[in-house]
Scaffold this motif. Structure first.
Motif, mmCIF file in Angstrom:
data_model
loop_
_atom_site.group_PDB
_atom_site.id
_atom_site.type_symbol
_atom_site.label_atom_id
_atom_site.label_comp_id
_atom_site.label_asym_id
_atom_site.label_seq_id
_atom_site.Cartn_x
_atom_site.Cartn_y
_atom_site.Cartn_z
ATOM 1 N N ILE B 239 40.882 -48.302 25.372
ATOM 2 C CA ILE B 239 40.373 -49.529 24.763
ATOM 3 C C ILE B 239 40.116 -49.310 23.278
ATOM 4 O O ILE B 239 40.392 -50.172 22.449
ATOM 5 C CB ILE B 239 39.099 -49.996 25.490
ATOM 6 C CG1 ILE B 239 39.476 -50.408 26.920
ATOM 7 C CG2 ILE B 239 38.435 -51.151 24.763
ATOM 8 C CD1 ILE B 239 38.321 -50.890 27.753
ATOM 9 N N GLY B 240 39.619 -48.103 22.943
ATOM 10 C CA GLY B 240 39.330 -47.802 21.537
ATOM 11 C C GLY B 240 40.573 -47.840 20.673
ATOM 12 O O GLY B 240 40.547 -48.374 19.566
ATOM 13 N N SER B 241 41.675 -47.294 21.158
ATOM 14 C CA SER B 241 42.858 -47.312 20.290
ATOM 15 C C SER B 241 43.432 -48.713 20.192
ATOM 16 O O SER B 241 44.010 -49.072 19.178
ATOM 17 C CB SER B 241 43.906 -46.298 20.757
ATOM 18 O OG SER B 241 44.300 -46.593 22.057
ATOM 19 N N MET B 242 43.224 -49.519 21.223
ATOM 20 C CA MET B 242 43.610 -50.929 21.103
ATOM 21 C C MET B 242 42.745 -51.633 20.062
ATOM 22 O O MET B 242 43.241 -52.433 19.270
ATOM 23 C CB MET B 242 43.433 -51.648 22.434
ATOM 24 C CG MET B 242 44.451 -51.277 23.468
ATOM 25 S SD MET B 242 44.051 -52.159 24.961
ATOM 26 C CE MET B 242 45.647 -52.363 25.653
ATOM 27 N N LYS B 243 41.483 -51.294 20.077
ATOM 28 C CA LYS B 243 40.564 -51.891 19.106
ATOM 29 C C LYS B 243 40.984 -51.505 17.698
ATOM 30 O O LYS B 243 40.993 -52.304 16.784
ATOM 31 C CB LYS B 243 39.153 -51.393 19.406
ATOM 32 C CG LYS B 243 38.070 -51.906 18.502
ATOM 33 C CD LYS B 243 37.540 -53.244 18.981
ATOM 34 C CE LYS B 243 36.695 -53.938 17.942
ATOM 35 N NZ LYS B 243 35.549 -53.151 17.521
ATOM 36 N N MET B 244 41.382 -50.235 17.549
ATOM 37 C CA MET B 244 41.758 -49.720 16.239
ATOM 38 C C MET B 244 42.970 -50.448 15.685
ATOM 39 O O MET B 244 43.051 -50.696 14.498
ATOM 40 C CB MET B 244 42.088 -48.237 16.376
ATOM 41 C CG MET B 244 41.329 -47.350 15.464
ATOM 42 S SD MET B 244 41.376 -45.676 16.065
ATOM 43 C CE MET B 244 43.026 -45.195 15.723
ATOM 44 N N ARG B 245 43.910 -50.743 16.543
ATOM 45 C CA ARG B 245 45.127 -51.408 16.066
ATOM 46 C C ARG B 245 45.021 -52.928 16.141
ATOM 47 O O ARG B 245 46.018 -53.620 16.181
ATOM 48 C CB ARG B 245 46.327 -50.914 16.870
ATOM 49 C CG ARG B 245 46.783 -49.540 16.385
ATOM 50 C CD ARG B 245 47.879 -49.007 17.257
ATOM 51 N NE ARG B 245 47.355 -48.764 18.598
ATOM 52 C CZ ARG B 245 48.112 -48.587 19.673
ATOM 53 N NH1 ARG B 245 49.400 -48.639 19.568
ATOM 54 N NH2 ARG B 245 47.565 -48.327 20.852
ATOM 55 N N GLU B 246 43.800 -53.416 16.208
ATOM 56 C CA GLU B 246 43.521 -54.856 16.174
ATOM 57 C C GLU B 246 44.108 -55.598 17.365
ATOM 58 O O GLU B 246 44.266 -56.815 17.336
ATOM 59 C CB GLU B 246 44.043 -55.480 14.865
ATOM 60 C CG GLU B 246 43.411 -54.854 13.634
ATOM 61 C CD GLU B 246 43.876 -55.491 12.345
ATOM 62 O OE1 GLU B 246 44.989 -56.031 12.332
ATOM 63 O OE2 GLU B 246 43.122 -55.444 11.365
ATOM 64 N N GLU B 247 44.439 -54.875 18.441
ATOM 65 C CA GLU B 247 44.995 -55.568 19.604
ATOM 66 C C GLU B 247 43.943 -56.447 20.256
ATOM 67 O O GLU B 247 44.240 -57.526 20.769
ATOM 68 C CB GLU B 247 45.516 -54.551 20.631
ATOM 69 C CG GLU B 247 46.814 -53.907 20.226
ATOM 70 C CD GLU B 247 47.262 -52.851 21.218
ATOM 71 O OE1 GLU B 247 47.271 -53.144 22.421
ATOM 72 O OE2 GLU B 247 47.590 -51.732 20.778
ATOM 73 N N ILE B 248 42.693 -55.965 20.260
ATOM 74 C CA ILE B 248 41.610 -56.732 20.878
ATOM 75 C C ILE B 248 41.408 -58.034 20.119
ATOM 76 O O ILE B 248 41.253 -59.103 20.717
ATOM 77 C CB ILE B 248 40.313 -55.893 20.874
ATOM 78 C CG1 ILE B 248 40.566 -54.508 21.477
ATOM 79 C CG2 ILE B 248 39.178 -56.633 21.531
ATOM 80 C CD1 ILE B 248 40.250 -54.353 22.906
ATOM 81 N N ASP B 249 41.431 -57.921 18.775
ATOM 82 C CA ASP B 249 41.280 -59.140 17.969
ATOM 83 C C ASP B 249 42.425 -60.099 18.251
ATOM 84 O O ASP B 249 42.222 -61.309 18.351
ATOM 85 C CB ASP B 249 41.251 -58.781 16.477
ATOM 86 C CG ASP B 249 40.033 -57.938 16.141
ATOM 87 O OD1 ASP B 249 39.053 -58.019 16.904
ATOM 88 O OD2 ASP B 249 40.065 -57.214 15.135
ATOM 89 N N ALA B 250 43.631 -59.532 18.373
ATOM 90 C CA ALA B 250 44.795 -60.381 18.650
ATOM 91 C C ALA B 250 44.608 -61.117 19.968
ATOM 92 O O ALA B 250 44.880 -62.312 20.075
ATOM 93 C CB ALA B 250 46.060 -59.535 18.687
#
Ligand SMILES: Nc1ncnc2c1ncn2[C@@H]1O[C@H](COP(=O)(O)OP(=O)(O)OP(=O)(O)O)[C@@H](O)[C@H]1O
Ligand SMILES: [Mg+2]
Lengths: 265, 380
Positions: B239-250
């Motif tokens: 989840i953290g690396s998704m957060k880092m690459r703005e996937e969560i925001d997307a």
């Protein structure tokens, strides 16, 4: 400073073949870059401009072909030679590739720290000059990459690429995502460094304004090869559908500095 | 005063040289960042303070660092301005000008010293921060439970594929390590227990020792610790690396709920799988214990089984199984929450991952202690 009257190209690529699995990206690509010039590399998305850049700086092993920089083969060098070679060029990647755990100034200091033995104050001062030279505000020095805007990250990446005043800089779309004023200032800065430091610039760009404003020559990547190399005038005269579309399309017309009657659409 | 040669290193490839004859400081060779390593800058600065002109007509090459140094020298001359630099070529003038306009602003100001009060302030901030983190985590727990409730009302909203995938990741793939760990614990308990119990001739009580400690405490606790290290950290990293690459925001901008998509399947998979893993640990621990008792104490498997059935209350097993879903919830929530807390840099990913494991294990043990008190009060 008069550029070195060295006739040998500073970068020489011969018969480069690059493959990823079964995908062939380059097939027998040749390219010469002269010392002291700004060469613009253009081509559609996915034609392998970034891959070419990575191959030249030795990050990718080509399947076939020769790549020489400063007359030295980049893949067939031992660790020490490669280190010395690396010292003479700077690379700015497409997405900045800043070290996320270091502040902007520490990012710029990183190559200095690695290559030179300077005292801390001097290093910080020189890094600070570079940071301001690329147009970042002074207080951005202590920011971390995650706290910067996309355009600021590009600038910081450029500052890191020129930290050691290299002889060649490789820039992958430096002006993409910059505001037009910032992009123009970037162009001016690159030109200024070319004039004052005798810098050779390998510039991957889609920015027609940059191509017009600062590139001495333009290399067009298409059909897995360098389709044509030449000045802007030569490109405009070239008779190839893609090249024609590229340099004569609606955006190209808008960027051409020659005053043309405005078209109404 | 005759020209002073300052450069002691061999004059290879036109290394820089500073020659001072009183009013004129002339520079020749290559003045680059590399030359700083063997320049005695203090001595040159001294000479500059006596000079009126800095002559660089003989300077063959100069980089930005060199330009800065010349400006620094010019600033020390009696005139104290860049105009004392003479003999620069056009390119050199350009560079010097570029550096001059980008010199650091004057009086950046030294950092104020750290005082005792500042330490108290830091401590206070930390405490306040910890408090707000605890609140945030509570609200995160609320979000997850709300999302789960939604799933119960609309079962079709459940990402079944995702749940199954995570069940495999956290459950099935953890079976070998959990079984082996529990087996070894059973062996160790039997071995250590027998050594003590033999002194009283009470060898046969080793069965009770093993059964109660494994079923009630160790089986599930150690499984939870392994799962926290294995899956809790994996949740945070993913989840953290998704957060880092703005996937969560997307996801949020696309109207997708990251809690429902990423967190619920993971937590649900853990809640389903941890009891199962606990059961496997129990069986394998008892098996290890029985085996060791047989070898060490000649307690035959038949005797072991008979004593196990007659003397061990089924509630020991129930207590362990009741704890399992709660531990799973703790591990899952902490793992996902820490993943959501990752910032933009790689460093924070590592920090949050290790925080996730440490915190999950700690909270599991705290919960275990609370359970002990609770079960002691209700008397099972
Ligand atoms: N590591 C990789 N593995 C597989 N394929 C790759 C890899 N890197 C690049 N490619 C492929 O090589 C091709 C060229 O990619 P490259 O990044 O050089 O494009 P580009 O010309 O820089 O495009 P853009 O203008 O969009 O940046 C693409 O088709 C890409 O899919
Ligand atoms: Mg690219």
């Amino acid at each position: 400073m008069p550029s070195d009257p060295n006739i040998d190209p500073i970068i020489r690529v011969r018969g480069l073949v690059t493959r990823f699995g079964t995908t062939v990206v380059h097939d027998g690509l040749d390219l010469d870059v002269k010392r002291g010039e700004i060469i613009g590399v253009v081509g559609g998305s996915g034609t392998g401009k970034s891959v070419l850049l990575r191959s030249i700086v030795g990050l990718l092993k080509p399947a076939e072909g020769q790549i020489e920089v400063f007359g030295q083969n980049v893949r067939d060098t031992d660790a020490d030679d490669y280190r010395a070679l690396r010292r003479r060029w700077g690379v700015m990647f497409q997405d900045g590739a800043l070290f996320s755990s270091l502040s902007v100034r520490q990012n710029v200091e990183a190559p200095m720290r690695e290559q030179l033995d300077l005292d801390d104050d001097l290093r910080a001062l020189l890094a600070g000059i570079k940071v301001r030279m690329v147009g970042l505000p002074n207080k951005a020095q202590d920011n971390y990459p995650s706290e910067l805007s996309g355009g600021m990250r590009k600038r910081a990446g450029f500052a890191r690429a020129i930290a050691l005043d290299p002889e060649i800089v490789f820039l992958d779309e430096p002006t993409a995502g910059l505001d037009p004023i910032g992009a123009a200032a970037f162009d001016t800065l690159i030109k200024q460094l070319q004039l004052s430091l005798g810098l050779t610039v390998f510039l991957v760009t889609h920015d027609l304004d940059s191509l017009h404003a600062i590139c001495d020559r333009i290399a067009v990547l298409a059909d897995k090869k360098v389709l044509a190399v030449g000045t802007m005038q030569e490109m405009l005269a070239l008779d190839h559908p893609w090249v024609h579309e590229y340099f004569h399309g609606p955006r190209a017309r808008a960027a051409t500095p020659v005053a043309k009657p405005k078209e109404t659409e | 005063m005759s020209a002073t040669r300052l450069q002691t290193a061999p004059d290879m490839s036109g290394q820089v040289r500073f020659d001072s004859d009183g009013a004129r400081l002339s520079v020749q060779g290559r003045l680059t960042i590399d030359s700083f390593e063997h320049l005695d800058r203090d001595v040159i600065a001294q000479q500059a303070s006596r000079a009126e002109v800095v002559d660089i007509a003989q300077l063959s090459h100069m980089d930005t660092a060199g330009a800065w140094f010349l400006l620094d020298l010019a600033g020390r001359t009696s005139a104290g301005a860049a105009s004392v630099i003479t003999g620069a070529s056009d390119a050199q003038t350009l560079l010097i000008e570029a550096v001059r306009t980008n010199l650091p602003p004057k009086a950046a100001g030294a950092k104020p010293a750290v005082r005792l009060v500042d330490h108290f302030e830091t401590l206070g901030r930390r405490v306040a921060l910890a408090g707000s983190h605890a609140l945030e985590m509570l609200s995160f727990l609320g979000q997850v439970i709300a999302a789960m409730a939604r799933v119960i009302r609309h079962p079709r909203a459940l990402r079944l594929t995702s749940v199954v995938h995570h069940c495999q990741q956290v459950g099935l793939q953890a079976v070998p390590i959990v079984a082996l760990m529990a087996f070894l614990i059973g062996v160790v308990l039997a071995f250590q227990g027998s050594a003590q119990l033999r002194q009283f001739g009470a060898e046969v009580f080793v069965v009770d020792l093993i059964a109660i400690s494994i079923l009630r405490e160790l089986g599930i606790l150690l499984t939870a610790i392994i799962v926290a290290g294995r899956s809790g950290s994996a949740f945070t990293a993913a989840i953290g690396s998704m957060k880092m690459r703005e996937e969560i925001d997307a996801m949020r901008t696309l109207g997708l709920d990251p809690v429902a998509i990423l967190v619920v399947p993971r937590v649900l998979a853990l809640v389903l799988m941890l009891p199962a893993l606990g059961l496997i640990a129990n069986v394998s621990g008892l098996f290890g214990g029985a085996l060791m008792s047989w070898i060490e104490l000649d307690v035959s498997p038949a005797v072991f089984q008979a004593r196990l059935v007659s003397n061990t209350d089924v509630w020991h097993f129930n207590v362990g199984m009741i704890k399992a879903p709660v531990f799973a919830l703790i591990i899952g929530i902490i793992g996902c929450y820490q993943g959501m807390k990752v910032g933009g840099d790689a460093e924070s990913l590592g920090r949050q991952t290790s925080a996730s494991v440490v915190m999950a294990i700690f909270m599991v043990i705290v919960a275990d202690a609370l359970f002990s008190i609770f079960f002691a009060i209700v008397g099972v």
